[in-house]
Each structure stands twice: as C-alpha cells, then as structure tokens.
Write an enzyme that holds these catalytic residues in place. Structure first.
Site, mmCIF file in Angstrom:
data_model
loop_
_atom_site.group_PDB
_atom_site.id
_atom_site.type_symbol
_atom_site.label_atom_id
_atom_site.label_comp_id
_atom_site.label_asym_id
_atom_site.label_seq_id
_atom_site.Cartn_x
_atom_site.Cartn_y
_atom_site.Cartn_z
ATOM 1 N N TYR A 13 -94.477 88.062 -47.066
ATOM 2 C CA TYR A 13 -95.480 89.057 -46.648
ATOM 3 C C TYR A 13 -96.824 88.839 -47.362
ATOM 4 C CZ TYR A 13 -97.467 93.796 -46.129
ATOM 5 O OH TYR A 13 -98.278 94.873 -45.876
ATOM 6 N N LEU A 35 -87.011 80.569 -47.099
ATOM 7 C CA LEU A 35 -86.711 81.326 -45.871
ATOM 8 C C LEU A 35 -85.658 82.417 -46.120
ATOM 9 C CD1 LEU A 35 -86.636 78.522 -43.106
ATOM 10 C CD2 LEU A 35 -88.581 79.827 -43.949
ATOM 11 N N ASP A 60 -85.457 76.072 -52.306
ATOM 12 C CA ASP A 60 -85.310 77.157 -53.267
ATOM 13 C C ASP A 60 -86.062 76.804 -54.545
ATOM 14 O OD1 ASP A 60 -84.119 78.945 -55.266
ATOM 15 O OD2 ASP A 60 -82.707 79.409 -53.648
ATOM 16 N N SER A 126 -95.830 93.821 -60.656
ATOM 17 C CA SER A 126 -95.787 95.114 -59.958
ATOM 18 C C SER A 126 -96.097 96.244 -60.923
ATOM 19 C CB SER A 126 -94.378 95.290 -59.393
ATOM 20 O OG SER A 126 -94.132 96.638 -59.072
ATOM 21 N N THR A 128 -94.472 98.636 -61.162
ATOM 22 C CA THR A 128 -93.172 99.144 -61.616
ATOM 23 C C THR A 128 -93.021 98.973 -63.131
ATOM 24 O OG1 THR A 128 -90.824 99.187 -61.034
ATOM 25 C CG2 THR A 128 -91.811 97.024 -61.246
ATOM 26 N N TYR A 151 -84.741 94.847 -60.614
ATOM 27 C CA TYR A 151 -85.942 94.210 -60.056
ATOM 28 C C TYR A 151 -87.097 94.360 -61.047
ATOM 29 C CZ TYR A 151 -90.353 94.232 -57.502
ATOM 30 O OH TYR A 151 -91.656 94.029 -57.135
ATOM 31 N N LYS A 155 -89.469 91.582 -63.388
ATOM 32 C CA LYS A 155 -90.937 91.481 -63.463
ATOM 33 C C LYS A 155 -91.393 91.522 -64.924
ATOM 34 C CE LYS A 155 -91.880 90.996 -59.146
ATOM 35 N NZ LYS A 155 -92.279 89.664 -58.668
ATOM 36 N N ASN A 180 -99.047 99.619 -54.074
ATOM 37 C CA ASN A 180 -98.182 99.563 -52.872
ATOM 38 C C ASN A 180 -98.846 98.790 -51.725
ATOM 39 O OD1 ASN A 180 -97.013 101.746 -54.496
ATOM 40 N ND2 ASN A 180 -95.725 102.084 -52.711
ATOM 41 N N ASP A 297 -87.391 107.577 -57.661
ATOM 42 C CA ASP A 297 -88.800 107.668 -57.250
ATOM 43 C C ASP A 297 -89.660 108.298 -58.350
ATOM 44 O OD1 ASP A 297 -89.205 106.430 -54.839
ATOM 45 O OD2 ASP A 297 -88.707 108.195 -53.628
#
Ligand code: UFG
Length: 342
Positions: A13, A35, A60, A126, A128, A151, A155, A180, A297
């Site tokens: 993305y 992929l 990879d 991130s 995060t 995750y 990071k 975001n 959250d």
C-alpha cells in the site's frame, strides 16, 4: 546522475505510492516484494501512472542469498524498507510470525547493506511506539513505551537496531513514524488492497458503501472525546509517499546519524467525523451502528509534525475530504475490475 533506490515491500500500500513519487522525482527504483500482502499487477499499475519501468524481484526479505545476489547485480544507493507484516490483531494471535519476518527481515537487509557499503536507509515505523498516551499532539521526543502488540514490539526493536547501526556502524537512517495512512492515488490505479475482512476503518467504510459489508461497527462512543469516539491523525498515503522522497533526499545530506520524524497532519479526527467526511465525498449514506470498544484501542492520538516541516520541508497537502474521495474512487475502480473479471 540518478540514484537507485531499493524499495522493499514496494508493491504494498504505502510502498507502491512511494515508488510512484520516487520515479516522478528522478530516482531509479528496484523493488523487492514477496507478494505476501500484495499482487504482481501493482507493478503494471505503477508503470501506467509513471510510464517508467521498475525492476522487480519477487522474493522474501529474509532470503539472504537472494538479497545478496540483488545487491551484487544492482548498484543500490539507498533503501526504503517497508516489507513487514502489519496486522495488529494477527500479531497477537501469531507473534512469532511477526518477530521472524519483521525483525529478521530488518537484520538480513542491514547485514547485506553493510557488506555492500550501502549506508542510507529510510525505515517505516509507526506511532504505535508511543503507546497509550494522553498527551497529543505528540512530538518525536515523547518517550516510546512498551508496545501493546507484538507488531508494535517489532517496530520498536527495528528502530533500536537501526539506531545502533547509525551510532556504531556508519549508517545514516531515517525513522518515519506514521499516524493513520488512508486514501489512494488520485489516478485510482493504486490503493490499499486488504485481504479478507479489513481491520482498518477506511477500507471497512468503502467496502460497506460498496455493499460488500452490511454495516460498519463504530468501536465505542463512550470515550472521553467530544463525540465519544476515538480520535486519530489520518494522513493521505500520497502525502506520506512524498515525505519518503523528502526523507531520502535529506538522508543523503546527513553524516552518520539517525533522525526520527512523525508523519501526520497535526489534526485529529473522530470516527464519526471520518464517517461524515466519507458521506460528503461519496454522496452516499453509510450504514453504521455503535458497538463495544475494541480491545487495545487508544483513546486519542495525533501528531506534532513540526520537525518534518522544518527539516524535511514537508507538510501534508490533502485534507480529510480528499482522503475519503480518493479512497472511494479507488473502491469503485476495484469494483469495476472485479465485475469485469466476474
Ligand atoms: N474503527 C471502528 N470500526 C472499524 C475499524 C476501526 O470504529 O471497523 C475505529 C477504531 O476503533 C479506531 C479508528 O477507527 O478508533 C481507527 O482504527 P484503525 O484500525 O483504522 O487504525 P488504528 O488507529 O487502530 O491502527 C493504526 C494502524 C496500526 C498502528 C496503529 C498505531 O493500522 O498499524 O494505528 O496507533 F499500529
């Protein structure tokens, strides 16, 4: 002379949008992508925007002999490292998949970079890493805290590895902490391609409006915010991609060192504000219901992105309406493509 940039995860993305911006800003690009969360066709879609070919390695990032062969074959001047798993929920279910892929991948890449004396890297991190904070806007000096998911741990660890290499091994590194990322390229040729049911708000919204999902569930409206829903700093993916080019330009001027930049708009929006902006941009009412809070959250977080404005000369161009407008146009383009294939 044009510099050649290796983009790991370049069909993903944020990676795909960054490849477009690199090519449009006089960089040659080599992409490596497994992929695992993207499709090969994205390479053609990028080329349809930029009218320039990209060199593509399907492999990879953990495959050291292949990475070695790639660095032997190509003359790489710098690296932008995206290739990583990114689903917070999945990382809780399967932490070792995340540690192995994200941390080992970072180590493999940097080991080979070092062997080939490639010392310039932009790393995709991130917000995060700031954990559950109540002190927005957050600047880069805000302490990082224990991660709330595997995750997030990957990071934090990868940031730390990069800092070490910048301190002791001659690297110059830029750590970009995204808030975001949403939206899609205005051409509607590339955008987010979530596999299965989306975890993230905006793809869930566009799929609901397209009739793929029945309704959106808003995860809680009893937070201590103006309308009770969570606040995030949504940033258009093209703005984010442009920041990578600026970061790379900046890295090439640096001596051995690292810099950290927040990438956000500096403005927080609630979930209900996002829904409203989507309805305005698409002209469609969005079916939604208020549900329970989602575990993990954070109540509210948005960026202080002053440092990126000052040092990188970067600020965002797209507003929330544009983010929803391009995300919706991308969803429509995907629907057309699928109905042609079906
Ligand atoms: N939300 C809903 N309904 C949904 C999906 C999301 O109400 O179906 C809400 C969430 O509760 C949250 C907001 O929309 O308030 C944004 O949620 P996202 O899942 O889109 O994004 P997050 O802020 O949870 O996560 C993002 C990235 C992560 C990163 C994290 C850092 O996706 O990779 O920010 O805070 F780790």
């Amino acid at each position: 002379m044009k510099k050649t940039i290796l983009v790991t995860g370049g069909l993903g993305y944020i990676g795909s949008h960054t490849v477009v911006e690199l090519q449009e800003n006089n960089y040659d690009v080599v992409v490596i992508d497994s992929l695992s969360n993207s499709i090969r066709e994205v390479a053609e879609r990028i080329a349809s925007i930029t009218k320039m070919p990209i060199k593509l390695y399907i492999a990879d990032i953990n495959d050291e002999s292949l990475i070695d062969a790639l660095f032997k074959q190509e003359t790489i001047d710098g690296v932008i490292h995206f290739a990583a798993h990114k689903a917070v929920g999945e990382s809780v279910q399967n932490p070792f998949k995340y540690y192995r892929n994200n941390i080992d991948g970072m180590i493999t890449l940097q080991k080979v970079m070092r062997q080939y004396h490639v010392d310039t890297i932009v790393f995709s991190s991130s917000c995060t890493v700031y954990g559950d904070t109540k002190n927005s806007p957050i600047n880069e000096t805000h302490p990082v805290t224990e991660a709330i998911s595997p995750y997030g741990t990957t990071k934090l660890v990868c940031e730390q590895i990069l800092k070490d290499l910048c301190r002791y091994s001659g690297f110059r590194g830029i750590i970009l902490r995204y808030f975001n990322p949403v939206g899609a390229h205005p051409s509607a040729c590339i955008g987010e391609l979530p596999i299965g049911v989306p975890d993230n708000l905006v793809p869930y919204i566009t799929q609901t409006a397209a009739g793929i999902r029945d309704k959106l569930t808003v995860f809680g409206n009893d937070y201590n915010t103006a309308d009770g829903t969570n606040i995030r700093d949504y940033i258009h993916v093209v703005d984010l991609a442009r920041a990578h080019v600026k970061a790379l330009d900046y890295a090439f001027t640096m001596h051995q060192d690292y810099e950290i930049f927040n990438l956000g708009t500096g403005k927080g929006h609630s979930v209900l504000e996002v829904i409203k902006a989507f309805e305005q941009a698409s002209g469609k009412p969005l079916p939604y219901a208020i549900g329970a809070r989602r575990a993990g959250d954070i109540e509210q977080i948005w960026a202080d992105a002053t440092k990126a404005a000052q040092l990188l000369k970067w600020t965002h161009q797209y507003n929330l309406y544009d983010m929803m407008d391009t995300a919706w146009k991308w969803q429509i383009a995907l629907n057309h493509k699928q109905s042609r294939q079906g």
